[in-house]
Design a protein around this motif. Structure first.
Motif, mmCIF file in Angstrom:
data_model
loop_
_atom_site.group_PDB
_atom_site.id
_atom_site.type_symbol
_atom_site.label_atom_id
_atom_site.label_comp_id
_atom_site.label_asym_id
_atom_site.label_seq_id
_atom_site.Cartn_x
_atom_site.Cartn_y
_atom_site.Cartn_z
ATOM 1 N N ALA B 231 -7.565 11.667 8.020
ATOM 2 C CA ALA B 231 -6.850 12.702 7.274
ATOM 3 C C ALA B 231 -6.168 12.100 6.060
ATOM 4 C CB ALA B 231 -5.816 13.359 8.189
ATOM 5 N N ALA B 232 -5.530 10.953 6.267
ATOM 6 C CA ALA B 232 -4.837 10.320 5.153
ATOM 7 C C ALA B 232 -5.820 9.953 4.047
ATOM 8 C CB ALA B 232 -4.098 9.085 5.647
ATOM 9 N N ARG B 233 -7.009 9.483 4.458
ATOM 10 C CA ARG B 233 -8.012 9.103 3.468
ATOM 11 C C ARG B 233 -8.486 10.316 2.682
ATOM 12 N NH1 ARG B 233 -12.110 5.014 6.527
ATOM 13 N NH2 ARG B 233 -11.393 3.098 5.534
ATOM 14 N N VAL B 234 -8.732 11.367 3.434
ATOM 15 C CA VAL B 234 -9.228 12.582 2.803
ATOM 16 C C VAL B 234 -8.210 13.116 1.807
ATOM 17 C CG1 VAL B 234 -9.812 14.991 3.245
ATOM 18 C CG2 VAL B 234 -10.741 13.198 4.716
ATOM 19 N N MET B 235 -6.956 12.964 2.181
ATOM 20 C CA MET B 235 -5.921 13.455 1.274
ATOM 21 C C MET B 235 -5.772 12.575 0.041
ATOM 22 S SD MET B 235 -3.199 14.438 4.173
ATOM 23 C CE MET B 235 -1.779 14.449 3.127
ATOM 24 N N GLY B 236 -6.480 11.435 0.038
ATOM 25 C CA GLY B 236 -6.449 10.585 -1.147
ATOM 26 C C GLY B 236 -5.305 9.602 -1.183
ATOM 27 N N MET B 237 -4.784 9.267 -0.039
ATOM 28 C CA MET B 237 -3.724 8.254 -0.003
ATOM 29 C C MET B 237 -4.271 6.909 -0.457
ATOM 30 S SD MET B 237 -1.355 8.178 3.296
ATOM 31 C CE MET B 237 -0.100 9.344 3.667
ATOM 32 N N PRO B 238 -3.489 6.163 -1.232
ATOM 33 C CA PRO B 238 -3.946 4.822 -1.601
ATOM 34 C C PRO B 238 -3.996 3.913 -0.362
ATOM 35 C CG PRO B 238 -1.712 5.192 -2.403
ATOM 36 C CD PRO B 238 -2.198 6.495 -1.851
ATOM 37 N N THR B 239 -4.890 2.919 -0.401
ATOM 38 C CA THR B 239 -5.090 2.032 0.760
ATOM 39 C C THR B 239 -3.784 1.399 1.210
ATOM 40 O OG1 THR B 239 -7.224 1.519 -0.209
ATOM 41 C CG2 THR B 239 -6.495 0.127 1.602
ATOM 42 N N ARG B 240 -3.009 0.953 0.203
ATOM 43 C CA ARG B 240 -1.766 0.256 0.538
ATOM 44 C C ARG B 240 -0.867 1.142 1.392
ATOM 45 N NH1 ARG B 240 3.001 0.177 -2.313
ATOM 46 N NH2 ARG B 240 1.976 1.474 -3.873
ATOM 47 N N ARG B 241 -0.828 2.430 1.004
ATOM 48 C CA ARG B 241 0.033 3.362 1.720
ATOM 49 C C ARG B 241 -0.486 3.624 3.127
ATOM 50 N NH1 ARG B 241 4.167 7.016 0.619
ATOM 51 N NH2 ARG B 241 3.859 8.900 1.833
ATOM 52 N N ILE B 242 -1.811 3.721 3.239
ATOM 53 C CA ILE B 242 -2.382 3.933 4.573
ATOM 54 C C ILE B 242 -2.018 2.757 5.470
ATOM 55 C CG2 ILE B 242 -4.514 4.172 5.896
ATOM 56 C CD1 ILE B 242 -5.771 5.499 3.474
ATOM 57 N N LEU B 243 -2.203 1.541 4.892
ATOM 58 C CA LEU B 243 -1.941 0.344 5.694
ATOM 59 C C LEU B 243 -0.491 0.307 6.158
ATOM 60 C CD1 LEU B 243 -3.853 -2.440 3.707
ATOM 61 C CD2 LEU B 243 -4.469 -1.453 5.896
ATOM 62 N N VAL B 244 0.422 0.538 5.193
ATOM 63 C CA VAL B 244 1.835 0.345 5.510
ATOM 64 C C VAL B 244 2.404 1.523 6.289
ATOM 65 C CG1 VAL B 244 4.114 0.000 4.501
ATOM 66 C CG2 VAL B 244 2.137 -1.133 3.501
ATOM 67 N N LYS B 245 2.043 2.741 5.866
ATOM 68 C CA LYS B 245 2.693 3.925 6.462
ATOM 69 C C LYS B 245 1.979 4.447 7.699
ATOM 70 C CE LYS B 245 6.179 4.701 3.663
ATOM 71 N NZ LYS B 245 7.573 4.871 4.092
ATOM 72 N N GLU B 246 0.666 4.323 7.727
ATOM 73 C CA GLU B 246 -0.063 4.905 8.850
ATOM 74 C C GLU B 246 -0.385 3.882 9.934
ATOM 75 O OE1 GLU B 246 -0.599 8.083 8.955
ATOM 76 O OE2 GLU B 246 -0.037 8.575 6.893
ATOM 77 N N LEU B 247 -0.904 2.697 9.510
ATOM 78 C CA LEU B 247 -1.387 1.737 10.502
ATOM 79 C C LEU B 247 -0.280 0.843 11.057
ATOM 80 C CD1 LEU B 247 -4.794 0.719 8.902
ATOM 81 C CD2 LEU B 247 -4.391 2.138 10.907
ATOM 82 N N LEU B 248 0.520 0.291 10.129
ATOM 83 C CA LEU B 248 1.513 -0.696 10.554
ATOM 84 C C LEU B 248 2.429 -0.180 11.675
ATOM 85 C CD1 LEU B 248 1.999 -3.588 9.886
ATOM 86 C CD2 LEU B 248 3.647 -2.910 8.149
ATOM 87 N N PRO B 249 2.983 1.055 11.536
ATOM 88 C CA PRO B 249 3.880 1.514 12.595
ATOM 89 C C PRO B 249 3.199 1.593 13.962
ATOM 90 C CG PRO B 249 4.075 2.902 10.665
ATOM 91 C CD PRO B 249 2.902 2.019 10.429
ATOM 92 N N ASN B 250 1.885 1.731 13.968
ATOM 93 C CA ASN B 250 1.186 1.853 15.234
ATOM 94 C C ASN B 250 0.898 0.517 15.894
ATOM 95 O OD1 ASN B 250 0.513 4.738 15.873
ATOM 96 N ND2 ASN B 250 -0.057 4.629 13.714
#
Lengths: 586, 335
Positions: B231-250
């Protein structure tokens, strides 16, 4: 002579320990501290040309048994080729047990060494200016295979010592190459064009059993040089090829090699071809000798102090300072303290420092504390030095540069520094050795208390590789270096010139005075009986007039002997255990 | 008989059975807080935490403590304090004498430096180096793991190659080889002491990040195919943001666990290297103390026990704490 490994004279373990403990005693050397006192000996300055064979029996000596010798922290020789040997460890073992030479040292029960004939019948006949020496060989001398030793083989052995390419770490590079005739001769292996018999340095007569050595300059100490195993016979031809002979020597002493693993073990067994009636000093008491090189120091001390069945017939060539008191209490006479004829120096750069600065260093150096921090036993393994020549050397002068012994006195150092332009010290220390680091910390503290700025740079290799490398950038930035030197025989000829001659390799401070150089050249040409005193006077003159090097310590070695080793004693000529006279008690 | 039916319905719909007024309290607990709660109920963990905090406080306030006890780690002129065998005289404490207040831990053989002062500075250096190394190794591991796992393709292959490459290098051999070279390079400079510390931190951390990187890469590989990442990718989030905001907390849990286990490993490794003579030489360290003490063990065993106990207690506490943290964070652990 180096104490251990080949290549550079003093750059062995002792030299590193020197750095570890550029030591010297504090206070008055005439009042030794505590229970340990310094054993002064006269290190083989006596000669006896008429000593008779066979050697007198050691009192109470019995035959048989195996003697195990532990050599902690000492890698031993890499090969046993007599021509290549120039370390206290290798030479002391081989000269006493396997490899005979023209002369040798006879050690009495007090450890006093006397120069006596060995393969030769006397200590050599020389002409008036010591440029030609003739030795007559004994009858009945043989190799371990029963072949007689001929004059030709002795002459060949002497010719081999000229080959500094085949034997780069041999003592011949210093003495044969310097004193023997036609010094340009490269030796029998490097110079293939000239037959060694045409070299001109040595003549022999197989029938008359004589060997005549010709010198290029006056060499009054040839009889002492003759006690090096390099001045002994070598089998002719391929048998003594330098690449293989060192692992498979043909012995002619009371013992022969059973097995030899470099840096690990040497096993010697009786040589039944050796005839005691041809030998003035050696004995053949034990059946077998086992030398364990590079033994673990802690383990060795444990073994020697435990007095179990195995350690009763063992001896060790070293003792850790931490076990000194225990050993002193438990072993008594079996803890032997042996002077080693070595002096260590702080050697300030002669060109960039002045005599006030150098004297200030002598007062700012906390001698005894440097020893202690360096893991030495003050007053026992290190003692205060007052002259260049170590105790026991013929002609050693007794003088104090400043009227009394130097001791740690930062106030006096400050006064002297006020008259000097130099106020900083730049030196190096050997960082991989924790004891060297501790000793350096104490040196730095002492110097700083005298108001000096100290820059101590750690090095990862032997400090000698920096000090002796004249093109090294770090070396050029230093104004205080060091050196520790041991004599090859008890004559200052092997001590003062290598350290104070202009341009000598181990003249690390770069001392250079034309008048001193001239005198060093002159003394060997003087009357033999006046030389020793002349060297002593030169020693005093160098130190009082120029004070180029600060003697920081004389070295002593501690040996421990098992309770069943008879005649536990040291050999003052080599600073090693008295291998010739040891036996196993029944 | 209507009650059982009512019970059945409440089981099917838990929302209805919840007492009113408590809803806010339950929904406000994050997984980490739940884990922390579990950790605090673990007695071993609490004791270990106290021990670790104590060591940290000792390390931080070592200067003040030295002053309070009136001791110093400065170089001494040793001869006056020692017997001929290098062991302290009786009036300066053990082993021949009894406890003296001027030197609570006794003085060192050979150098006569106060043991307490040296020990405290050793504690500081040990924790400082272990903490720095842990931070560097963790950051390296996270970055490499995240990038390799998320980017895939050539990036993954290159980074994985490097991870495997570092895993194949023999740690001790490299440490023993590099140390003299670097020491020689920086010996002339004014920052030799700092250079040695930096070198040690680098050696330790460069050989400590691979495990974490592989762990994170694996986690990320499974996470990146999940819906919220898509979903984050589809929404066009930059990679850095996906890494830090979506993946890291998990992946916080595995990071915390592996970090907490890295710390004691580095404390032990630092001492081990110092013992072998390739650690820091210009500052006090427990490893050097151990090295000095082995030769005096028979005469002066206390000198060996001081650094040894410190290392054992600290490493044990950190390890047990790390285990407790892992248990607390792992929802599958049986309690």
């Amino acid at each position: 002579m180096r104490r251990t490994k080949p290549l550079a004279l003093v750059a062995g373990v002792a030299a590193l320990a020197t750095l570890a403990a550029c030591g010297g005693g504090s206070g008055d050397p005439t009042s030794p501290s505590d229970s340990g006192s310094f054993q002064e000996t006269d290190a083989g300055s006596d000669k006896d040309a008429n000593a008779t064979a066979p050697a007198a029996d050691v009192e109470g000596a019995t035959s048989g048994g195996t003697i195990t010798v532990y050599l902690p922290g000492d890698y031993g020789p890499d090969d046993l080729d007599p021509t290549n040997g120039w370390s206290v460890t290798g030479n002391s073992i081989q000269q006493a047990l396997t490899s005979r030479s023209l002369t040798q040292y006879s050690v009495d029960s007090d450890g006093n060494a006397t120069l006596v004939p060995d393969l030769a019948t006397d200590l050599g006949q020389h002409n008036d200016d010591f440029t030609e020496w003739t030795f007559t060989l004994r009858d009945g001398i043989t190799w371990e295979n029963g072949d007689p030793i001929t004059a030709k083989e002795v002459a060949f052995g002497i010719a081999r010592s000229m080959d500094s390419k085949a034997f780069p770490s041999g003592a011949g590079t210093e003495y044969s190459k310097t004193y023997f005739a036609n010094p340009d001769y490269e030796g029998p292996y490097t110079d293939k064009k000239t037959s060694w018999e045409d070299w001109g340095g040595v003549d022999y007569d197989n029938d008359a059993k004589t060997v005549t050595i010709h010198m290029s300059k006056s060499f009054p100490d040839m009889d002492y040089w003759g006690a090096f195993m390099a001045m002994g016979p070598a089998p002719l031809g391929n048998r003594s090829n330098p690449t293989t002979y060192g692992q498979n020597i043909l012995s002619n002493g009371p013992y022969k090699v059973e097995s030899f693993t470099p840096q690990d073990e040497l096993v010697l067994v009786k040589n039944d071809q050796w005839d005691p009636s041809t030998d003035t000093a050696r004995h053949q008491y034990a059946d077998k000798w086992i030398f364990k090189f590079n033994a673990d120091p802690d383990q060795t001390d444990e073994i020697m102090l435990s007095d179990n069945t195995q350690s009763q017939t063992s001896l060790s060539t070293d003792l850790q300072a931490s076990n000194y008191q225990t050993a002193l209490n438990d072993l008594g006479d079996r803890l032997v303290q042996q002077s080693t004829q070595c002096t260590s120096f702080l050697y300030p750069d002669y060109a960039s420092t002045d005599i006030n600065f150098r004297k200030a260093l002598a007062y700012a150096y906390p001698y005894e504390d440097v020893w202690t921090a360096g893991g030495q036993v003050p007053g026992v393994t290190r003692t205060m030095a007052n002259s260049i020549m170590p105790p026991g050397m013929a002609g050693k002068p007794d003088y104090y540069v400043d009227g009394e012994a130097f001791s740690y006195d930062p106030e006096k150092a400050k006064e002297l520094l006020a008259d000097s332009d130099v106020d900083s010290v730049s030196m190096i220390y050997y960082e991989p050795d924790p004891l060297a680091v501790k000793a350096q910390n104490v040196i730095t503290k002492g110097f700083e208390a005298a108001g000096l700025t100290v820059k101590a740079t750690p090095v990862q290799e032997s400090p000698y590789s920096t000090w002796t490398n004249t093109s090294d950038k770090l070396n050029k930035s230093l104004n205080v270096r060091g050196v520790a030197w041991c004599s090859d025989w008890p004559s200052a000829l092997t001590f003062i010139p290598p350290l104070f001659r202009s341009g000598a390799v181990y003249n690390t401070g770069g001392f250079s005075e034309a008048s001193i150089d001239a005198e060093m050249k002159k003394i060997p040409t003087m009357d033999l009986d006046k030389q020793a005193d002349a060297w002593g006077a030169l020693d005093e003159k160098i130190e009082t007039e120029y004070f180029p090097a600060i003697p920081t310590a004389y070295y002593n070695q501690l040996f421990t002997f098992g309770s069943k080793i008879g005649n536990p004693s040291g050999d003052e000529a080599l600073g090693a255990p008295n291998y010739k006279n040891l036996f196993v008690m029944n | 008989m209507s009650a059982p039916v009512a019970e059945e319905t409440t089981e099917l719909d838990p929302q209805k059975s919840r007492p009113k007024g408590n809803a806010a309290q339950i929904s406000g607990k994050s997984p980490l807080r739940i884990a922390f709660g579990r950790l605090m109920r673990d007695k071993v963990a609490v004791v270990c935490m106290v021990v670790v905090v104590l060591f940290v406080l000792l390390a931080i306030f070592e200067g003040l403590l030295q002053k309070a006890f009136g001791v110093t780690a400065e170089t001494q002129f040793p001869t006056q304090f020692l017997n001929l065998n290098g062991v302290p005289k009786a009036e300066f404490g053990p082993p021949y004498g009894t406890f003296v207040w001027s030197h609570p831990f006794g003085i060192a053989p050979t150098t006569a430096v106060d043991n307490l002062a040296y020990w405290l500075e050793g504690a500081r250096n040990s924790l400082e180096i272990a903490t720095l190394s842990t931070i560097v190794a963790t950051v390296l591991g996270i970055v490499v793991g995240l990038l390799a796992g998320f980017m895939g393709g050539i990036v993954d292959r290159v980074l994985s190659f490097f991870t495997d490459f570092f895993l194949t290098l023999p740690f001790l051999l490299v440490a023993l080889t590099i140390a003299p070279i670097v020491n020689e390079r920086f010996r002339d400079g004014d920052h030799y002491e700092a250079a040695q510390v930096v070198l040690l931190v680098m050696v330790l951390s460069f050989f400590g990040w691979m495990g974490l990187a592989r762990l994170i890469r694996g986690e990320v590989l499974s996470l990146r195919e999940r819906e919220f990442v898509h979903a984050a990718r589809v929404m066009g989030m930059p990679t850095r943001r996906i890494l830090v905001k979506e993946l890291l907390p998990n992946i916080v849990a595995p990071i915390v666990v592996s970090t907490s286990l890295m710390l004691p490993a580095f404390v032990a490794a630092e001492s081990g290297l110092a013992y072998l003579g390739v650690g820091i030489r210009t500052r006090p360290s427990w490893g050097q103390m151990l090295d000095d003490a082995t030769g005096f063990f028979k005469e002066y065993p206390l000198y060996l026990y001081e650094p040894l106990l410190a290392i054992v207690v600290l490493v044990l506490a950190l390890n047990l704490l790390g285990d407790a943290v892992r248990d607390a964070l792992d929802p599958k652990t049986r309690r």
